[in-house]
Write a protein that holds these residues in place. Sequence first.
Motif, mmCIF file in Angstrom:
data_model
loop_
_atom_site.group_PDB
_atom_site.id
_atom_site.type_symbol
_atom_site.label_atom_id
_atom_site.label_comp_id
_atom_site.label_asym_id
_atom_site.label_seq_id
_atom_site.Cartn_x
_atom_site.Cartn_y
_atom_site.Cartn_z
ATOM 1 N N PRO A 319 0.838 -1.204 0.000
ATOM 2 C CA PRO A 319 0.000 0.000 0.000
ATOM 3 C C PRO A 319 0.869 1.249 0.000
ATOM 4 O O PRO A 319 1.936 1.286 0.626
ATOM 5 C CB PRO A 319 -0.800 -0.128 1.304
ATOM 6 C CG PRO A 319 -0.842 -1.599 1.581
ATOM 7 C CD PRO A 319 0.477 -2.128 1.102
ATOM 8 N N ALA A 320 0.421 2.266 -0.701
ATOM 9 C CA ALA A 320 1.238 3.471 -0.853
ATOM 10 C C ALA A 320 1.656 4.050 0.489
ATOM 11 O O ALA A 320 2.768 4.575 0.625
ATOM 12 C CB ALA A 320 0.470 4.519 -1.660
ATOM 13 N N ALA A 321 0.788 3.955 1.486
ATOM 14 C CA ALA A 321 1.099 4.514 2.800
ATOM 15 C C ALA A 321 2.298 3.823 3.451
ATOM 16 O O ALA A 321 2.962 4.408 4.314
ATOM 17 C CB ALA A 321 -0.118 4.421 3.718
ATOM 18 N N GLN A 322 2.606 2.594 3.052
ATOM 19 C CA GLN A 322 3.717 1.848 3.635
ATOM 20 C C GLN A 322 4.971 1.852 2.752
ATOM 21 O O GLN A 322 5.986 1.259 3.104
ATOM 22 C CB GLN A 322 3.296 0.392 3.886
ATOM 23 C CG GLN A 322 2.155 0.238 4.866
ATOM 24 C CD GLN A 322 1.755 -1.218 5.036
ATOM 25 O OE1 GLN A 322 2.332 -2.111 4.430
ATOM 26 N NE2 GLN A 322 0.757 -1.444 5.860
ATOM 27 N N ALA A 323 4.895 2.545 1.615
ATOM 28 C CA ALA A 323 5.970 2.453 0.635
ATOM 29 C C ALA A 323 7.295 2.995 1.168
ATOM 30 O O ALA A 323 8.359 2.426 0.898
ATOM 31 C CB ALA A 323 5.576 3.192 -0.641
ATOM 32 N N LEU A 324 7.253 4.086 1.913
ATOM 33 C CA LEU A 324 8.504 4.662 2.404
ATOM 34 C C LEU A 324 9.215 3.705 3.352
ATOM 35 O O LEU A 324 10.422 3.460 3.215
ATOM 36 C CB LEU A 324 8.244 5.998 3.093
ATOM 37 C CG LEU A 324 9.467 6.677 3.730
ATOM 38 C CD1 LEU A 324 10.593 6.837 2.723
ATOM 39 C CD2 LEU A 324 9.083 8.024 4.328
ATOM 40 N N ASP A 325 8.480 3.141 4.313
ATOM 41 C CA ASP A 325 9.101 2.197 5.242
ATOM 42 C C ASP A 325 9.583 0.947 4.514
ATOM 43 O O ASP A 325 10.650 0.402 4.840
ATOM 44 C CB ASP A 325 8.124 1.820 6.355
ATOM 45 C CG ASP A 325 7.922 2.942 7.363
ATOM 46 O OD1 ASP A 325 8.855 3.744 7.546
ATOM 47 O OD2 ASP A 325 6.838 3.022 7.956
#
Length: 448
Positions: A319-325
């Motif tokens: 999910p995009a919200a988890q992409a950075l981590d």
Amino acid sequence: MRRIPWIFLATLLAVPLSAQAQPAGQGETPVINGPTRAAIVDSITAVIDSVYVLGEPAEMIVAELRKNLADGAYDEFTDPAAFAQRLYDDAQAINHDGHFDIRALPPANPRAEVARQEEDPTEIERRRRINRSRNYGFRKAEILSGGVGYIRFDQFSHGDDAFLAAAAAMNFVANSNAVIIDLRNNGGGSAAMIRFVAGYLFEENAHLINWDIRAEGKTDQSYSADYVPGQRIIEQPVYILTSGRTFSAAEEFTFDMKNLERATVVGDTTGGAGHTVAGYAFAFDGFRIGIRLPYGRAYNPENDEGWEGVGVIPHITVPAAQALDAAHGDALARLIENEEDEEFRAVLQWDRVEVVSRLEPMKFDPDVMEEYLGRYGPRRIFVEDGEYYYQREDRAPHRLSPLGEDLFQVGDLDYFRLSFERDEGGRIVKIIGLYRGGRTDENLRDES
């Protein structure tokens, strides 16, 4: 009848039709007759035949609309808006295309046309100030844990000031161990900025992509910039973060870096806008007919594949919200694997634990937490108002947050964590203080 330019969109800038011209509703324009219907069909099929990037669908649509006209299928239509809708429906039944549209428009406003062609200097300055206040799309540049550079980049702007902002951002992260470029909120913009930023990621200019322009019968080749100011980012791994909002120029940059194996793409599949779009309007007595359609196709010169309609599919789908981590964690794992210095490897491992804990968060289980409560020499673990705390002697207490099995973050201390050791029966018998540099100290659990 005369044809006038209606809208010509800059390369890679996808703008909805409604943002440019409001359609005319039924009953708002003069009625039409057979000759006018024929002129409308002739006008739009001429554009479809010569401009529409999809050659085979273009032939089929043109043949169908002209056949329907000749067979009298359109004789009942006297309202331009209703007729335009029917033409659109017939075209879409042959080839569904989200970039394609036909609609009736109000007559052109001559003053508006002049204003559009001769822009007000005040409006130009207003746009410049807005773009400058947004730093030309470069919203954030920082160094994350483990020496991983991060750039949030929301727009591919154009112009000297935009290139200076890009150069500043890229040089800021040039000494990083890895680089993450966040395009999750990037809707596109200038192809020149694609080439400029890409220039930092290759030792010499690279062939990025081809564009076919059917109406002109030509192919444009795009290359990364052969010169960029400052330091290039050559050896470090690069990650690109994407979402369904990653669109147009941002998609091309992602597509290019993925195909050239220069970046790992992390997040959601991008929007799928791989065609450039143009529009035309044809003026009649009291109304216009507008048509919007793709005129250019982008593709990988190695395999003729593009991303229109399918988007750019990430290497690591989250999910995009988890992409950075997810990207940060993967970058740290890669750095750990290649690091020969044991002390620095330990620091990277320390940093990765926290990043991974955000991807797979653990929750307190009150029954399990009871196992940790008690005194361990000068240390104690206690509960207060439903929260679990660590305190050493008379120092300030710190709230505990789980990082993993028997492993806890201590407040906001980024250099200190707690681990617990169990005996063969699973009972906690020891508390261990872990320090970022690798030092540890420990205390046995008080049995009194």
